[in-house]
Design a protein around this motif. Sequence first.
Motif, short mmCIF file in Angstrom:
data_model
loop_
_atom_site.label_atom_id
_atom_site.label_comp_id
_atom_site.label_asym_id
_atom_site.label_seq_id
_atom_site.Cartn_x
_atom_site.Cartn_y
_atom_site.Cartn_z
N ASN A 105 0.83 -1.19 0.00
CA ASN A 105 0.00 0.00 0.00
C ASN A 105 0.87 1.25 0.00
O ASN A 105 1.50 1.60 1.00
CB ASN A 105 -0.90 0.00 1.24
N PHE A 106 0.92 1.92 -1.14
CA PHE A 106 1.67 3.17 -1.21
C PHE A 106 0.81 4.26 -0.58
O PHE A 106 -0.06 4.83 -1.23
CB PHE A 106 2.03 3.50 -2.65
N GLY A 107 1.07 4.54 0.67
CA GLY A 107 0.23 5.46 1.42
C GLY A 107 0.73 6.89 1.49
O GLY A 107 0.00 7.78 1.90
N SER A 108 1.96 7.11 1.09
CA SER A 108 2.51 8.46 1.11
C SER A 108 2.89 8.87 -0.30
O SER A 108 3.55 8.11 -1.01
CB SER A 108 3.75 8.51 2.01
N TRP A 109 2.48 10.06 -0.67
CA TRP A 109 2.67 10.52 -2.05
C TRP A 109 3.27 11.91 -2.06
O TRP A 109 2.95 12.75 -1.21
CB TRP A 109 1.33 10.55 -2.79
N GLY A 110 4.11 12.14 -3.06
CA GLY A 110 4.62 13.48 -3.28
C GLY A 110 3.80 14.19 -4.33
O GLY A 110 2.89 13.61 -4.95
#
Length: 119
Positions: A105-110
């Motif tokens: 789960n890619f929960g942090s995004w730029g």
Amino acid sequence: VQLQASGGGAVQPGDSLKLSCAASGRTLNLYYMGWFRQPPGKEREFVARIRWNIDSTDYADAVKGRFTMSRENAKNKVYLQMNNLQPEDTAVYYCAASWIWAPANFGSWGQGTQVTVSS
């Protein structure tokens, strides 16, 4: 963790670009760092990912052999070297992070960085 992507631009087919993503804050429990992209009018799609603590990378079929993802842990940075860019690579590129408690789960995004490939 905060993610800051940079390095996008406008290039011609066949050119290269290198994107960078800097992670700030707590990186101790990072599992994957990844690159995704969203072409105009399309859904966001996976591009590449790299394990934070071992040498393991995965790529989308569309970029295999042309794109290389790397990391520099000491600087909390990941990179995406993009070679032989084609018009279909035009997109907003995002870096993202996943954590050891939810690796998939890619929960942090730029924020995104625009890449435009045209002649």
